[in-house]
Motif scaffolding. Structure first.
Motif, PDB file in Angstrom:
ATOM      1  N   SER A 120       0.919   3.754  -0.669  1.00  0.00           N
ATOM      2  CA  SER A 120       1.800   4.213   0.392  1.00  0.00           C
ATOM      3  C   SER A 120       1.733   3.312   1.608  1.00  0.00           C
ATOM      4  O   SER A 120       0.660   3.000   2.111  1.00  0.00           O
ATOM      5  N   ASP A 143      -4.933   7.103  -1.730  1.00  0.00           N
ATOM      6  CA  ASP A 143      -3.735   6.567  -1.085  1.00  0.00           C
ATOM      7  C   ASP A 143      -2.865   5.763  -2.049  1.00  0.00           C
ATOM      8  O   ASP A 143      -1.808   5.263  -1.650  1.00  0.00           O
ATOM      9  N   MET A 145      -0.305   5.564  -5.094  1.00  0.00           N
ATOM     10  CA  MET A 145       0.658   6.473  -5.706  1.00  0.00           C
ATOM     11  C   MET A 145       0.606   6.431  -7.222  1.00  0.00           C
ATOM     12  O   MET A 145       0.851   7.437  -7.887  1.00  0.00           O
ATOM     13  N   ASP A 232       7.831   9.391  -1.503  1.00  0.00           N
ATOM     14  CA  ASP A 232       8.280   8.025  -1.240  1.00  0.00           C
ATOM     15  C   ASP A 232       9.410   7.706  -2.217  1.00  0.00           C
ATOM     16  O   ASP A 232       9.177   7.506  -3.412  1.00  0.00           O
TER      17      ASP A 232
END
Length: 254
Positions: A120, A143, A145, A232
């Motif tokens: 991210s 962190d 993805m 996202d």
């Protein structure tokens, strides 16, 4: 009288420092290596500075705790149409190859050296370093993805991403370009879709204290409605949109 004079000087100094701080922030905002990004409607501001340079006498770093070290992918110098981009127009990569893996207190990390990860760009725990001219990122595994299918993967391979943790990959429904009455909608009037099909499911949420994993309940092929500003979103060259979100951001199954 002396006390009043000291108080007056103190207030003047505080005001001067405040003005200097504001001036410095404005100056940095216009320089390379300092950008501000807002994440959807949450208005979260993230500042990204140039990578911290490590002395040339070091050629290796070992991550502490459940962190990983990623060799950051190179910037794309051209658009799909072959137009060269100036440095200021290039987006900072958020993918790369894992070169070192730490260890959790009561569990082993999922990632291993050689994996290509997507992480991210809003991760507050991401620290950029530069070592012998190469940029690296140190970040927590949480962190990341997911794992990309190969080191040279592109946005068109996002459908083959293996999500990590409690994340899902959702193929988002296409935007409706006209109303039920047949009226064409302008781009600004179209609503951002919040429905889609689950195309990949992560292993589940990890408890970093106990090491236990709570498996995801959703399955591939199920259609869901999710929180409007979640995840996202990534657009492919063919016009399809995929969103990588946490299972907790799914509102309901359809």
């Amino acid at each position: 009288e002396r006390e009043r004079e000291r108080e007056r000087e103190r207030k003047i100094n505080m005001t001067a420092k405040g003005l200097q701080s504001t001036s410095t922030a404005r100056r940095l905002a216009g320089t390379p290596g300092f950008t501000q990004a807002r994440h959807h409607s949450r208005q979260r501001v993230v500042s990204t500075r140039a990578a911290a340079e490590i002395s040339n006498k070091f050629s290796k770093v070992t991550p502490n705790g459940p962190r990983i070290v990623v060799k950051v992918a190179e910037l794309q110098a051209k658009t799909l149409g072959g137009i060269l981009l100036p440095d200021s127009s290039q987006k900072k990569p958020t993918s790369g190859d894992v070169i070192a893996v730490g260890k959790g207190k009561n569990y082993s990390l999922t990632l291993k050296e050689g994996d290509t990860v997507l992480y991210s760009k809003f991760g507050l725990g991401v620290v950029d370093i530069e070592m012998k001219g190469q940029e690296y990122a140190i970040l927590f595994e949480r962190d990341c993805m997911g794992i990309m299918p190969s080191s040279d993967a592109t946005v068109d391979d996002i459908k083959d991403l293996s999500p990590l943790g409690d994340r899902l990959v959702i193929k988002v429904d296409s935007v409706e370009d006209e109303t039920a009455g047949g009226v064409l909608l302008t781009e600004g009037a179209t609503e951002k879709p919040t429905t889609g099909e689950v195309v990949a499911v992560g292993p589940g949420r990890l408890d970093e204290i106990t090491g236990e994993v709570t498996k995801n309940k959703l399955k591939v092929g199920e259609r869901v409605n999710f929180f409007k500003w979640a995840g996202d979103a990534i657009d492919t060259t063919s016009g399809e949109t995929y969103n990588i979100i946490s299972e907790t951001d799914v509102l309901c199954k359809l």
